[in-house]
Every structure is written in C-alpha cells, then in structure tokens.
Design an enzyme around this catalytic site. Sequence first.
Site, PDB file in Angstrom:
ATOM      1  N   CYS A 194      51.170  -0.853  57.732  1.00 40.38           N
ATOM      2  CA  CYS A 194      52.157  -1.803  57.208  1.00 40.38           C
ATOM      3  C   CYS A 194      52.233  -3.080  58.028  1.00 40.38           C
ATOM      4  O   CYS A 194      52.241  -4.199  57.476  1.00 40.38           O
ATOM      5  CB  CYS A 194      53.525  -1.149  57.078  1.00 40.38           C
ATOM      6  SG  CYS A 194      54.308  -0.650  58.637  1.00 40.38           S
ATOM      7  N   HIS A 211      59.104   0.490  59.004  1.00 43.39           N
ATOM      8  CA  HIS A 211      58.232   0.048  57.910  1.00 43.39           C
ATOM      9  C   HIS A 211      58.531  -1.412  57.589  1.00 43.39           C
ATOM     10  O   HIS A 211      59.664  -1.873  57.727  1.00 43.39           O
ATOM     11  CB  HIS A 211      58.458   0.910  56.665  1.00 43.39           C
ATOM     12  CG  HIS A 211      57.517   0.614  55.543  1.00 43.39           C
ATOM     13  ND1 HIS A 211      56.141   0.652  55.693  1.00 43.39           N
ATOM     14  CD2 HIS A 211      57.734   0.250  54.245  1.00 43.39           C
ATOM     15  CE1 HIS A 211      55.561   0.347  54.537  1.00 43.39           C
ATOM     16  NE2 HIS A 211      56.509   0.097  53.655  1.00 43.39           N
ATOM     17  N   GLU A 255      53.047  -3.968  50.141  1.00 40.54           N
ATOM     18  CA  GLU A 255      53.163  -3.112  51.314  1.00 40.54           C
ATOM     19  C   GLU A 255      51.945  -2.217  51.460  1.00 40.54           C
ATOM     20  O   GLU A 255      51.219  -1.947  50.501  1.00 40.54           O
ATOM     21  CB  GLU A 255      54.400  -2.223  51.198  1.00 40.54           C
ATOM     22  CG  GLU A 255      54.315  -1.271  50.007  1.00 40.54           C
ATOM     23  CD  GLU A 255      55.368  -0.175  49.991  1.00 40.54           C
ATOM     24  OE1 GLU A 255      56.006   0.046  51.033  1.00 40.54           O
ATOM     25  OE2 GLU A 255      55.527   0.472  48.940  1.00 40.54           O
TER      26      GLU A 255
END
Length: 374
Positions: free
Chosen positions: A286, A337, A349
């Site tokens: 990420c 994240h 993402e």
Amino acid sequence: MKAVAAGIGVVFLSPLLLAGTAMMMASSAEAVQTSGSFSGCLTDIDSDEVAKHVTDILDGASGKDVHIEGLDLPAEQVPHARTIVATGISLDVPKKGQIIALATAMQESRLRNLNYGDRDSLGLFQQRPSQGWGTAQQIRDPVYASERFYKALLEVDGWQQMTVTQAAQAVQASGYPDAYAQWENLATALQSAIAKTFPSTGKNDQKPDEGKETETTSGCAPAKDGSGFGRIPEGSVPKGYKIPKDADPKARKALDWAMHQLGTQYQWGGSCTAAHGPDPMGRCDCSSLMQQAYAHAGITLTRTTYTQVNEGKAVSPSHLQPGDLIFSRGTASRPEHVGMYMGEGLVIEAPRTGKPVRITPIKDWDILAARRVL
C-alpha cells in the site's frame, strides 16, 4: 520416492498424504542434483557474514563472488528467500514460521522456483496440482506458493511448540522427516538478515514521528461515496471514471501512474518499482504504491504508512481532493493502510496479500486520517 538431500545430498523419499488433509507435497528431483559443495548439516553459520552477503545480493550484486554455505546460486536463491519472508510477515506469521518455511523450501527445491519435480511437483515447495495445492501456474508464483505453505502450517495444531523439522514434517509428510533439520541454522540466519531489509509498514513497534499535526475524522465523508459506479471488478477502472480535469497536475500524474499498476498482485514489502515484472518484490504494497506514484510526479514521499501519515498537511475527509492520501486500520497516528483518493468517491489501493491493486468506493473505507502532499 521423494527426493531429499542429506549427507552429500543423494537419498530418496516417498510422498505421503498430509495428516488431516487431502493434499500431498513431493520434493524436487533437483535436490539430488544441486547439493554442490554442501556436505552435511550447517552448524557453523556466521550470521553476520550471511547478513552481509544477503544485503549485497539484494542491493544488486551478481552473486559470482558471494559464498553462502548451503546456497550454490545465491543470486537466485536469496530473492526467493526474501519473498518467503515478506509473505510470512504480510500474513502475520511469527518469525519461527518464516524459518520453518525457509528450511522447507531449502530442502524441497534448494530455494529455486523449479518447473519440474517428482511426479507433478513444482515450485519452491514442490507442491502438487493433483493434490489440491493449486494450478501449476499458481504454484509457480512464489508468493502464492508461500501463502499456501503458511496456511497449511497455521492449521497444524501446536506447530509453534514443535521443532522446525517437526513442524515442516507436519505439512510436508515426508518419508524422511529429519531432513529439514539440516537447514535450520541457515534458515534462521537468512530470516534475520532479510527481515532487517524491510521498512516498517505497521508490522513492528516503530513509533510515528511525534509533534506533527494529525487530524482525525468526525463522521464527515466526501459528498460522493463511489456507490454510483456499482460493483467494480478488481483490477479494473469503473466505467465512466476519468481523472477529474481540475485535479492538480501532479496529482493527475500520480493517479495515472498508479492506475497503470491495476491488477498487479500485492506484495508486502514490495518496492513497486516493477509491479508487472517477474520478481515478486518489485510488486506494490500500500505505501510503496503511494511512494512510487508520487515519485513519478516529482514528489518524494517516505516509505511507510507510519511516516506517510505525517507527510504534507492534514485535511478533512469531507474536503478530499484527487491525490490526497487516506489512511485506515489501526489509529489516526498509527495507521496500517493507505490509499489515494481519485475523486468521484473512489480510492486506488494495494489492499493486502492475495489481492491486486484495485479501485474501491470510499464508502468502504473507515477513514482515520487524510493528508494532502502537494
């Protein structure tokens, strides 16, 4: 018979059913051919020396002048070891589990991604398509093969209390269960050296920078939540979406580059420098997706979610602009994240192990913090 290297590296094993499962794993025929100079258990491993050689190879050294006892082709074998460790970390498998996986792969394939083996065995762990481990193509993907090994290991009751060779045997069901023990010291040294090469991305106790502004959410959300696009197939651009014309030019470049990585598989610790290439560690996680996307727009970001949450300035989730970073999981100051807002209620993402880079509606996000880095 199932092949395994012990002593000078030439003995044979037979494949057995996994205890409690319907799967089998056969060792590599390569094991009887690639023992090279290895001549027994590796007991005098110099961990510092291994760490130095591992770092050299991962930094691009050819491997010709690198000697690691037990590894005849370090330039090929060390990157595979790194993939196994990274996959274990991404699945929250403890250090011992990673050592077990490394020792197993050393025994089964000498850490080589083989396209052959005993019967239909393939890959790093010599997993068999005919026994339910996946398709041949899947098994030849080092990340997939590592995931399948770890999942089988985690299903073994009490594996953490077992010795390395006992735990490996519980998964492999080898006819010569003591064979894995010879690799334990080298596997331990490799795991320690490789783990240190990864930046923190929420998998350890690293603390975020102190004294910087953060902004938590207050229940507000962007005006558009992305629901209008309906179901978005993973790895695809939803029909009708275009990068907003009024987006900052650098944000447009970052988003365009990130969208070119759609469909590539997530890799924890991956650099995102060659997401479409054959090396799993060139794929994106990420934070590396964010870092590389903005690098292509001329903006330098730090490497991890912990540090990226302090980049730029805090913004309210109700006033997001294309290119803003949004954070979820964990806490506002310690998120686990990150994704990039695309406008129109969408986020790009790299989600997690086993999933590709994808676009998701922001309604599916529990936003903890948002940052504008332009």
